[in-house]
Structure formats: C-alpha cells, structure tokens
Design an enzyme around this catalytic site. Structure first.
Site, PDB file in Angstrom:
ATOM      1  CB  THR A   1       0.390  -2.955   6.711  1.00 19.72           C
ATOM      2  OG1 THR A   1      -0.953  -2.469   6.560  1.00 19.72           O
ATOM      3  CG2 THR A   1       0.380  -4.472   6.576  1.00 19.72           C
TER       4      THR A   1
ATOM      5  CB  CYS B   1       0.132  13.767 -19.943  1.00 20.00           C
ATOM      6  SG  CYS B   1      -0.825  15.158 -20.596  1.00 20.00           S
TER       7      CYS B   1
ATOM      8  CD  GLN C   1      -1.279  -0.219   3.666  1.00 24.04           C
ATOM      9  OE1 GLN C   1      -1.900  -1.268   3.738  1.00 24.04           O
ATOM     10  NE2 GLN C   1      -1.445   0.749   4.530  1.00 24.04           N
TER      11      GLN C   1
ATOM     12  N   GLY D   1       3.997  -3.813  16.955  1.00 21.12           N
ATOM     13  CA  GLY D   1       2.774  -3.656  17.734  1.00 21.12           C
ATOM     14  C   GLY D   1       1.646  -4.547  17.252  1.00 21.12           C
TER      15      GLY D   1
ATOM     16  CG  ASP E   1       7.901   3.865  -0.193  1.00 14.38           C
ATOM     17  OD1 ASP E   1       8.008   2.913  -0.992  1.00 14.38           O
ATOM     18  OD2 ASP E   1       7.791   3.705   1.048  1.00 14.38           O
TER      19      ASP E   1
ATOM     20  CG  HIS F   1      -3.055   2.742  -1.675  1.00 11.66           C
ATOM     21  ND1 HIS F   1      -2.927   2.855  -0.312  1.00 11.66           N
ATOM     22  CD2 HIS F   1      -4.235   2.096  -1.871  1.00 11.66           C
ATOM     23  CE1 HIS F   1      -3.978   2.294   0.282  1.00 11.66           C
ATOM     24  NE2 HIS F   1      -4.778   1.812  -0.642  1.00 11.66           N
TER      25      HIS F   1
ATOM     26  CG  ASN G   1       3.290  -4.038  12.997  1.00  8.04           C
ATOM     27  OD1 ASN G   1       3.605  -3.242  13.863  1.00  8.04           O
ATOM     28  ND2 ASN G   1       2.627  -3.680  11.906  1.00  8.04           N
TER      29      ASN G   1
END
Ligand SMILES: [Zn+2]
Length: 257
Positions: free
Chosen positions: A198, A134, A108, A225, A111, A126, A223
């Site tokens: 994520t 253009c 997602q 958390g 960058d 995304h 992760n």
C-alpha cells in the site's frame, strides 16, 4: 531473489507477539493479477466518464442515490478486473498466521480476498464489493461475482428496492464497526506491524504503521517501491507480497511452536 533483511528477527518477534497488525493495499492482490492502480480513479486516467462526470462523482454516494445505474456500471467494470482472480499465497499466509498468533488484518482492498482466504479479525475499511445490501429493507447477500447480476441496479428479491455493494463510495463515511475495531486494536497495542503493498495515502492506513516507532512495535514494509510510510519502517522488504510472505512462513515454520 530479493533480500529480506531481519527475516529471522521478524519471525522470532511474531512468535512472541501479543498481537500482530497486518495492513494491506492493492499491491497484495497484484500477485493475483489485479491492477495496482491507486483507488478507483486509475481506470479512467483523469478523463471524464461517458456520463460526462469525473469518476469520483460517478462513484459517489450521491449519484448512487440519485442515479444508481451510473454508479453500478462503473462498479461492474471494477468487478470485471477481479473476475476469475483468486487470493494468492500472501492472503493464505496471513490467514494461516491468524491461526497461530493473534493477528488483526486492516485492508483498504474491496476485492474480498482476505475473507475468501479465511481471514477473521478482518477490518475491511473500504468495504467489500461482493457483500450486497438492499438500500430499502435490510436484505443482505454475498455473491461470488457479478455474473448473475443481469439488471443494474440489481432488484431486491424481497421488496421494490435495489441492492448496492457494501463499499465506501466517494463522499461516504467509513463503516462505523471498522473504525471502532481499528481504534480498539490501536488502543490495545501490537508488537509487530506490517504494511504490505500500500502507498498509504489515507491517514487511517498510514497512522497505525507510522506510530510503531513510539510504541516499540517492529515495523516491516513489504513493497517493491518507496511509499509515504517507508521512513517509519524498521525493515524494508523490497519484494512482492506473495514471495515475501511465503519466505516468512517458512522462517516461522523452522522455529516451530
Ligand atoms: Zn429489499
């Protein structure tokens, strides 16, 4: 050092997997120095922008059509948080894994780090901040950063239109090709699935991980958390992405081919 329960089992399962699915979010880029705010809004702490609108409106497809200078100004601020940052060991391990085992990456992040690290079979759900189209003539270019874009919105070199990044703005649909690839991967199945960095607030990010229990795939969450999909994980690696994946790569190396 964090413990990575089931590391050896995971390495073994990967090497015999028909396919691996790696799902990534902002946390994987934290080791590159990028902020891990959830989505675009974190830059603004729920206050109105100086344009007198919520950030979700400033970064919407409608404002991009009506007043692209506003949307571009905020996109350029997001780009500034990425400027000079590079893919880290986690992106590189994933790209290297793709050379060894059929592996699809669903990210997602906008960058572009997975692409720059060499990943193929990459679903940027995304979009990518550095792919510019253009809005009028179909001209496309890839830029390393926005430092060359002195006028916003940047004019198209071929027509009187202007460029916009290939990202999903608020109110816009997800890219069709990305959806189709994701559906195909879910239909074909995968034997190991990672959720890395994520919080999985989007259903299309959470679901491929959450269904692992039904399909028999091994589900590993990386992760520090707790997240919305933690309860679906077989293994939880409470670690940063770069450290965890570096150790996984070592475990894979020790098993050879
Ligand atoms: Zn054009």
């Amino acid at each position: 050092m964090d413990t990575l329960p089931g590391l050896e089992e995971t390495a073994a399962r990967i090497l015999e997997a028909r396919r691996v699915l790696v799902i990534t979010g902002a946390g994987i880029s934290a080791d590159s120095g990028l902020p891990t705010y959830r989505g675009f809004g974190g830059l603004y702490n729920d206050e109105l922008t100086e344009d007198g609108m919520p950030i979700e409106v400033a970064l919407s497809g409608e404002v991009m059509r009506r007043d692209p200078a506003i949307t571009w100004k905020h996109l350029a601020r997001i780009e500034a948080t990425c400027r000079g940052a590079r893919p880290n060991a986690a992106h590189e391990v994933i790209a290297a894994l793709q050379e060894r085992v059929p592996t699809t990456v669903l990210t997602q992040n906008i960058d572009g780090f997975h692409r720059r690290a060499g990943s193929r079979d990459l679903i940027e759900i995304h979009g990518d901040l550095f792919e510019l189209d253009c809005t009028h003539c179909g001209h496309h270019e890839t830029v390393a950063d926005y430092s060359q874009l002195t006028v916003l919105p940047p004019p198209c070199p071929h027509c009187l239109g202007h460029l916009r990044p290939r990202v999903v703005l608020f109110g816009e649909a997800l890219p069709r090709a990305a959806i189709q690839r994701l559906e195909a991967v879910m239909q074909e199945g995968y034997d190991v699935v990672f959720s890395i960095g994520t919080t999985s607030v989007f259903p299309y990010i959470a679901q491929p991980f959450a269904i692992a229990g039904e399909t028999g795939a091994l589900a590993i969450e990386v992760n520090p958390g707790d997240t919305a999909v933690s309860r679906h994980a077989d293994l939880r690696w409470r670690s940063g992405a770069a450290e965890a994946l570096t150790r996984l790569w070592r475990a894979l190396g020790e098993r050879g081919n």
